[in-house]
Design a protein around this motif. Structure first.
Motif, PDB file in Angstrom:
ATOM      1  N   LEU A   1       2.031  18.411  22.298  1.00  0.00           N
ATOM      2  CA  LEU A   1       0.684  18.584  22.871  1.00  0.00           C
ATOM      3  C   LEU A   1      -0.170  19.505  21.997  1.00  0.00           C
ATOM      4  CD1 LEU A   1       1.527  18.900  26.682  1.00  0.00           C
ATOM      5  CD2 LEU A   1       0.863  16.856  25.394  1.00  0.00           C
ATOM      6  N   ASP A   2      -0.159  19.244  20.696  1.00  0.00           N
ATOM      7  CA  ASP A   2      -0.919  20.036  19.745  1.00  0.00           C
ATOM      8  C   ASP A   2      -2.418  19.856  19.991  1.00  0.00           C
ATOM      9  OD1 ASP A   2      -2.397  20.156  16.925  1.00  0.00           O
ATOM     10  OD2 ASP A   2      -0.639  21.462  16.839  1.00  0.00           O
ATOM     11  N   LEU A   3      -3.149  20.954  20.139  1.00  0.00           N
ATOM     12  CA  LEU A   3      -4.566  20.904  20.487  1.00  0.00           C
ATOM     13  C   LEU A   3      -5.397  20.223  19.399  1.00  0.00           C
ATOM     14  CD1 LEU A   3      -6.754  21.655  22.516  1.00  0.00           C
ATOM     15  CD2 LEU A   3      -6.984  23.868  21.349  1.00  0.00           C
ATOM     16  N   LEU A   4      -5.077  20.456  18.137  1.00  0.00           N
ATOM     17  CA  LEU A   4      -5.821  19.837  17.042  1.00  0.00           C
ATOM     18  C   LEU A   4      -5.698  18.321  17.093  1.00  0.00           C
ATOM     19  CD1 LEU A   4      -7.414  19.918  14.371  1.00  0.00           C
ATOM     20  CD2 LEU A   4      -5.216  20.200  13.174  1.00  0.00           C
ATOM     21  N   VAL A   5      -4.487  17.832  17.289  1.00  0.00           N
ATOM     22  CA  VAL A   5      -4.261  16.390  17.343  1.00  0.00           C
ATOM     23  C   VAL A   5      -4.973  15.780  18.549  1.00  0.00           C
ATOM     24  CG1 VAL A   5      -2.515  14.587  17.596  1.00  0.00           C
ATOM     25  CG2 VAL A   5      -2.068  16.556  16.127  1.00  0.00           C
ATOM     26  N   LEU A   6      -4.822  16.398  19.719  1.00  0.00           N
ATOM     27  CA  LEU A   6      -5.419  15.849  20.936  1.00  0.00           C
ATOM     28  C   LEU A   6      -6.942  15.868  20.877  1.00  0.00           C
ATOM     29  CD1 LEU A   6      -3.108  17.431  23.671  1.00  0.00           C
ATOM     30  CD2 LEU A   6      -3.031  15.108  22.763  1.00  0.00           C
TER      31      LEU A   6
ATOM     32  N   GLN B   1       4.054  10.254  11.340  1.00  0.00           N
ATOM     33  CA  GLN B   1       4.983  11.290  11.785  1.00  0.00           C
ATOM     34  C   GLN B   1       4.254  12.555  12.251  1.00  0.00           C
ATOM     35  OE1 GLN B   1       8.111  10.485  12.128  1.00  0.00           O
ATOM     36  NE2 GLN B   1       8.728  12.443  13.008  1.00  0.00           N
ATOM     37  N   PRO B   2       3.240  13.052  11.505  1.00  0.00           N
ATOM     38  CA  PRO B   2       2.496  14.216  12.011  1.00  0.00           C
ATOM     39  C   PRO B   2       1.811  13.942  13.353  1.00  0.00           C
ATOM     40  CG  PRO B   2       2.053  13.895   9.690  1.00  0.00           C
ATOM     41  CD  PRO B   2       2.830  12.703  10.132  1.00  0.00           C
TER      42      PRO B   2
ATOM     43  N   ALA C   1       0.834  -1.207   0.000  1.00  0.00           N
ATOM     44  CA  ALA C   1       0.000   0.000   0.000  1.00  0.00           C
ATOM     45  C   ALA C   1       0.868   1.256   0.000  1.00  0.00           C
ATOM     46  CB  ALA C   1      -0.922   0.003   1.213  1.00  0.00           C
ATOM     47  N   HIS C   2       0.471   2.227  -0.795  1.00  0.00           N
ATOM     48  CA  HIS C   2       1.221   3.484  -0.868  1.00  0.00           C
ATOM     49  C   HIS C   2       0.278   4.691  -0.836  1.00  0.00           C
ATOM     50  CE1 HIS C   2       4.885   1.274  -1.701  1.00  0.00           C
ATOM     51  NE2 HIS C   2       4.261   0.613  -2.652  1.00  0.00           N
ATOM     52  N   VAL C   3      -0.852   4.579  -0.103  1.00  0.00           N
ATOM     53  CA  VAL C   3      -1.820   5.671  -0.014  1.00  0.00           C
ATOM     54  C   VAL C   3      -1.277   6.755   0.923  1.00  0.00           C
ATOM     55  CG1 VAL C   3      -4.185   6.292   0.599  1.00  0.00           C
ATOM     56  CG2 VAL C   3      -3.700   4.049  -0.410  1.00  0.00           C
ATOM     57  N   GLN C   4      -1.383   8.009   0.517  1.00  0.00           N
ATOM     58  CA  GLN C   4      -0.934   9.135   1.335  1.00  0.00           C
ATOM     59  C   GLN C   4      -2.127  10.041   1.662  1.00  0.00           C
ATOM     60  OE1 GLN C   4       2.401   9.752   2.484  1.00  0.00           O
ATOM     61  NE2 GLN C   4       2.497   7.601   1.868  1.00  0.00           N
ATOM     62  N   ALA C   5      -2.344  10.317   2.951  1.00  0.00           N
ATOM     63  CA  ALA C   5      -3.470  11.153   3.393  1.00  0.00           C
ATOM     64  C   ALA C   5      -2.953  12.507   3.868  1.00  0.00           C
ATOM     65  CB  ALA C   5      -4.225  10.453   4.520  1.00  0.00           C
ATOM     66  N   GLU C   6      -3.755  13.548   3.631  1.00  0.00           N
ATOM     67  CA  GLU C   6      -3.407  14.892   4.090  1.00  0.00           C
ATOM     68  C   GLU C   6      -3.868  15.056   5.536  1.00  0.00           C
ATOM     69  OE1 GLU C   6      -1.673  18.570   3.855  1.00  0.00           O
ATOM     70  OE2 GLU C   6      -1.706  17.030   2.271  1.00  0.00           O
ATOM     71  N   PRO C   7      -2.947  15.301   6.491  1.00  0.00           N
ATOM     72  CA  PRO C   7      -3.338  15.390   7.901  1.00  0.00           C
ATOM     73  C   PRO C   7      -4.358  16.501   8.150  1.00  0.00           C
ATOM     74  CG  PRO C   7      -0.950  15.213   7.696  1.00  0.00           C
ATOM     75  CD  PRO C   7      -1.485  15.450   6.321  1.00  0.00           C
ATOM     76  N   ASN C   8      -5.466  16.164   8.812  1.00  0.00           N
ATOM     77  CA  ASN C   8      -6.473  17.146   9.222  1.00  0.00           C
ATOM     78  C   ASN C   8      -7.254  16.564  10.392  1.00  0.00           C
ATOM     79  OD1 ASN C   8      -8.468  15.375   8.149  1.00  0.00           O
ATOM     80  ND2 ASN C   8      -8.265  16.331   6.126  1.00  0.00           N
ATOM     81  N   PHE C   9      -8.276  17.305  10.841  1.00  0.00           N
ATOM     82  CA  PHE C   9      -9.033  16.877  12.017  1.00  0.00           C
ATOM     83  C   PHE C   9      -9.611  15.488  11.826  1.00  0.00           C
ATOM     84  CE2 PHE C   9     -13.003  16.365  14.335  1.00  0.00           C
ATOM     85  CZ  PHE C   9     -12.655  16.741  15.619  1.00  0.00           C
TER      86      PHE C   9
END
Length: 277
Positions: free
Chosen positions: A191-196, A182-183, A142-150
């Motif tokens: 402690l990024d608020l979006l990720v948490l 990695q993101p 698999a080589h699918v790449q997703a754009e990090p978002n909420f």
């Protein structure tokens, strides 16, 4: 050993088990659920989720150190694991391989408590083959790449929740295949608020939704379920065995860390057996 000292030792034991389980959820190729099984805390954890009125009074002493350790491993160790992987990914993997190997004998005994019928061995072979094939596909095909978002971070949290409830589910490997690992790791480290705010609700909701189903399966088909976990453990461990080393020095470090992980896990499992006698 007096009662107070015994409780203190057991509290530290549960805390460090929580640290390894939380860290195992982050480390690619390692399942936090598998580590919960091999450390003997998976069934109490599932009981507390599905039958809290009966299980919480029985297991409440382990809940606090496990929770604190898990938080430390999952959140606080993210930066350390990132640094360790950068220094020597092979050595980091071998530490966790040693931890899993050290508890394999007790895991095998636990799986056989209600016998080993043909269906149990069939479950073992089926789960081992399915997990190995799935991880091989994710890692090499698999080589699918997703754009990090909420929403993708929410999806990552759901994967982590599945990794807690379903032993052998190595969620970090899927994230790596999608380009999200990695993101996520960097977001946890700072402690990024979006990720948490996205990942943690997704994780806890998935755990709550799946806990009763998985617990029911264990009650009705114990031997098949636990031997399936053995297959998960073997397959997920084989997939993460490093094949490349920087030189003899790194290979020696890997051997030392594997032996240390084995000794630590074996000691923890033996301590549990002594307390159960």
């Amino acid at each position: 050993m007096d009662e107070r000292k015994r409780r203190r030792v057991h509290w530290l034991r549960d805390f460090f088990c929580g640290v390894f389980i939380g860290a195992g959820a982050i480390l690619p190729g390692v399942s936090g659920g598998v580590l919960a099984v091999v450390f003997g805390v998976y069934r109490p954890f599932m009981d507390m989720l599905t039958r809290p009125r009966r299980a919480v009074p029985q297991y409440w002493r382990m809940l606090i150190p496990l929770g604190l350790g898990w938080a430390a491993g999952f959140m606080g160790v993210a930066r350390g694991i990132s640094a360790a992987m950068s220094f020597s990914g092979a050595a980091t993997y071998w530490l966790f391989i040693g931890l899993i190997a050290g508890t394999a004998p007790s895991l095998f005994r636990e799986a056989g408590k209600e016998g080993r019928p043909a269906s149990a061995w069939g479950s073992f072979l089926l789960c081992a083959a399915a997990v190995f094939a799935g991880l091989f596909y994710v890692k090499w095909v698999a080589h699918v790449q997703a754009e990090p978002n909420f929403w993708w971070y929410n999806f990552c949290g759901a994967l982590w929740g599945m990794g807690v409830v379903i032993p052998g589910m190595t969620s970090s490997s899927v994230m790596m295949a999608l380009g999200l690992y990695q993101p996520m790791l960097e977001g946890l480290a700072r402690l990024d608020l979006l990720v948490l705010s996205a990942a943690l609700p997704g994780m806890f909701l998935t755990i709550a939704l799946l806990a009763r189903l998985v617990s029911w399966f264990f009650r009705r088909h114990y031997a098949a379920a636990f031997h399936g976990i053995l297959g998960f453990v073997m397959a997920s461990t084989l997939v993460i065995v490093p094949t490349e080393y920087a030189g003899p020095g790194e290979a020696a470090l890997c051997a030392v860390l594997c032996a240390a992980g084995f000794a630590l896990a074996f000691f923890l499992a033996r301590m549990d057996r002594r307390e159960g006698e």
